[in-house]
Design an enzyme around this catalytic site. Structure first.
Site, PDB file in Angstrom:
ATOM      1  N   GLY A 178       0.869  -1.184   0.000  1.00 35.48           N
ATOM      2  CA  GLY A 178       0.000   0.000   0.000  1.00 35.48           C
ATOM      3  C   GLY A 178       0.898   1.223   0.000  1.00 35.48           C
ATOM      4  O   GLY A 178       1.844   1.302   0.785  1.00 35.48           O
ATOM      5  N   ASN A 219       5.991  10.104 -10.900  1.00 37.97           N
ATOM      6  CA  ASN A 219       6.934   9.404 -11.778  1.00 37.97           C
ATOM      7  C   ASN A 219       6.628   9.865 -13.203  1.00 37.97           C
ATOM      8  O   ASN A 219       5.786  10.745 -13.413  1.00 37.97           O
ATOM      9  CB  ASN A 219       6.865   7.876 -11.584  1.00 37.97           C
ATOM     10  N   ASP A 262      13.395  -5.838  -8.023  1.00 40.03           N
ATOM     11  CA  ASP A 262      11.950  -5.577  -7.905  1.00 40.03           C
ATOM     12  C   ASP A 262      11.759  -4.080  -7.615  1.00 40.03           C
ATOM     13  O   ASP A 262      12.239  -3.582  -6.596  1.00 40.03           O
ATOM     14  CB  ASP A 262      11.396  -6.435  -6.749  1.00 40.03           C
ATOM     15  N   ALA A 291       7.505  -0.326  -4.688  1.00 45.52           N
ATOM     16  CA  ALA A 291       7.720   0.568  -3.534  1.00 45.52           C
ATOM     17  C   ALA A 291       8.982   1.429  -3.623  1.00 45.52           C
ATOM     18  O   ALA A 291       9.346   2.082  -2.647  1.00 45.52           O
ATOM     19  CB  ALA A 291       7.715  -0.197  -2.210  1.00 45.52           C
ATOM     20  N   ALA A 292       9.622   1.452  -4.801  1.00 48.32           N
ATOM     21  CA  ALA A 292      10.808   2.322  -4.935  1.00 48.32           C
ATOM     22  C   ALA A 292      10.394   3.790  -4.760  1.00 48.32           C
ATOM     23  O   ALA A 292      11.040   4.557  -4.045  1.00 48.32           O
ATOM     24  CB  ALA A 292      11.466   2.113  -6.287  1.00 48.32           C
ATOM     25  N   GLY A 293       9.286   4.157  -5.402  1.00 45.55           N
ATOM     26  CA  GLY A 293       8.794   5.537  -5.283  1.00 45.55           C
ATOM     27  C   GLY A 293       8.385   5.845  -3.846  1.00 45.55           C
ATOM     28  O   GLY A 293       8.616   6.954  -3.344  1.00 45.55           O
ATOM     29  N   ASP A 294       7.784   4.877  -3.188  1.00 45.06           N
ATOM     30  CA  ASP A 294       7.355   5.086  -1.792  1.00 45.06           C
ATOM     31  C   ASP A 294       8.565   5.285  -0.890  1.00 45.06           C
ATOM     32  O   ASP A 294       8.562   6.143  -0.001  1.00 45.06           O
ATOM     33  CB  ASP A 294       6.536   3.884  -1.300  1.00 45.06           C
ATOM     34  N   GLY A 349       9.712  -7.292  -2.857  1.00 47.23           N
ATOM     35  CA  GLY A 349       8.570  -6.887  -2.036  1.00 47.23           C
ATOM     36  C   GLY A 349       8.468  -5.383  -1.860  1.00 47.23           C
ATOM     37  O   GLY A 349       9.258  -4.607  -2.414  1.00 47.23           O
ATOM     38  N   SER A 386      11.352  -4.403   1.323  1.00 49.39           N
ATOM     39  CA  SER A 386      12.519  -3.940   0.546  1.00 49.39           C
ATOM     40  C   SER A 386      13.081  -2.612   1.057  1.00 49.39           C
ATOM     41  O   SER A 386      14.130  -2.167   0.599  1.00 49.39           O
ATOM     42  CB  SER A 386      12.118  -3.774  -0.925  1.00 49.39           C
TER      43      SER A 386
HETATM   44  O1  RIB Z   1       3.785   1.593  -4.626  1.00 47.71           O
HETATM   45  C1  RIB Z   1       3.731   0.210  -4.444  1.00 47.71           C
HETATM   46  C2  RIB Z   1       2.408  -0.180  -3.854  1.00 47.71           C
HETATM   47  O2  RIB Z   1       1.392   0.097  -4.790  1.00 47.71           O
HETATM   48  C3  RIB Z   1       2.269  -1.646  -3.556  1.00 47.71           C
HETATM   49  O3  RIB Z   1       2.741  -1.991  -2.279  1.00 47.71           O
HETATM   50  C4  RIB Z   1       0.781  -1.903  -3.764  1.00 47.71           C
HETATM   51  O4  RIB Z   1       0.100  -2.169  -2.582  1.00 47.71           O
HETATM   52  C5  RIB Z   1       0.250  -0.650  -4.451  1.00 47.71           C
HETATM   53  O5  RIB Z   1      -0.466   0.126  -3.598  1.00 47.71           O
END
Ligand code: RIB
Length: 310
Positions: free
Chosen positions: A39, A184, A246, A249-252, A287, A291
């Site tokens: 998420g 992005n 993978d 979640a790189a942006g997160d 993941g 990650s």
């Molecule tokens: O940004 C990656 C996330 O996008 C994933 O973890 C997935 O849950 C989606 O929300």
């Protein structure tokens, strides 16, 4: 230290690894499947906390999986006062396919993320008042994001909007209230309505949004790093090289790391360098939340890179 509040989604990620991502009408053989905590909101909150930020999180979870996610957030040191688990409801779920090059496609079923409404955010107003920096994404209802941006800017908070998933357009009333917009390439293209297939095009698209009132755009351009555009400057920050496993979640990770350095009063340039390093480490691992590197791993990585250069 300044406080960071993340408002957004939590998902259970069903991650499938396959040699290639199937095209419409195609069936491909998968290699593995795993369940991960994900998420965009949750990933950003975990990134902030793991990287050393004082972090609160506003999100809504469902019964299935909700309690385990909540335990993970607690273990990560997140202030969980803004988290509710709704009985009998389904937690958000994301179906992710990752190919051999680490690229992914994601389908999200919102579940209880759509219970994270403006009313719910209003009921957590105390947390908005206590925060210095508020981070938002677009996996909760737009009216909730709208409320949080208006309320946050009214309270004089620093607003970071990660416009993901890519919206068709961005509410024009948000633009002057956003301090840092972090799209992005795809998101920047959609929001600006301009093509973004090179760093030059990304800069032009970002400048068009600066002209409409956004203070700073930090466009994340995958392997090309991050592009900072404000009314005063345009600067590209190239990321370190690494084998991509993978990109989930790189942006997160980038957003969380950036907010942490900002909260510590570092310069925007230093915050972007730190975020680039953290996001680079994250793409070398599988993941989403699994990650995200720690503060020590990220700073050791930066030191190692500097030693390599000298
Ligand atoms: O940004 C990656 C996330 O996008 C994933 O973890 C997935 O849950 C989606 O929300």
């Amino acid at each position: 230290m300044k406080k960071i509040l993340v408002i957004g989604s939590s998902n259970i990620d069903v991650s499938i690894r396959a040699e290639s991502i199937p095209k419409a009408g195609e069936t491909v053989k998968g290699v593995s499947v795993s369940l991960n905590a994900g998420g965009k909101g949750a990933n950003q909150a975990v990134a902030c906390s793991r990287l050393g930020g004082m972090t609160g999180f506003v999100t809504v979870l469902g019964t299935e999986g909700g309690e385990s996610l909540l335990s993970l957030f607690r273990e990560s040191g997140i202030d969980c006062r803004g988290i509710t688990v709704l009985d009998g409801k389904q937690t958000g779920t994301a179906y992710i396919t990752v190919d051999n090059n680490g690229k992914n496609t994601i389908v999200v079923i919102p579940g209880t993320n759509y219970d994270c409404t403006s009313e719910y955010i209003k009921s957590n107003d105390q947390l908005l008042q206590e925060a210095d920096i508020i981070i938002l994404q677009l996996e909760i209802p737009e009216e909730a994001v709208d409320w949080a941006i208006r309320r946050g800017s009214e309270l004089g908070k620093t607003i970071i909007l990660n416009p993901a998933p890519a919206p068709d357009s961005l509410n024009p009333e948000w633009l002057s209230r956003i301090d840092y917009l972090t799209p992005n390439e795809t998101e920047l293209e959609r929001i600006s309505g301009l093509p973004v297939s090179s760093a030059e095009e990304a800069a032009a698209a970002a400048r068009s949004l600066i002209a409409k009132g956004v203070k700073n755009i930090i466009a994340t351009l995958g392997g090309s790093g991050a592009l900072l555009v404000s009314s005063a400057l345009t600067e590209q920050f190239t990321p370190p090289d690494i084998k991509v496993v993978d990109t989930t979640a790189a942006g997160d990770t980038f957003n969380g790391a950036f907010a942490v350095y900002l909260a510590e009063g570092r310069s925007i340039a230093d915050a972007i360098r730190f975020a680039n390093a953290a996001a680079t480490l994250s793409v070398s691992r599988k993941g989403a939340q699994s990650s995200i590197p720690t503060r020590k791993e990220t700073e050791d990585f930066i030191v190692a890179l500097a030693e390599e250069i000298s």
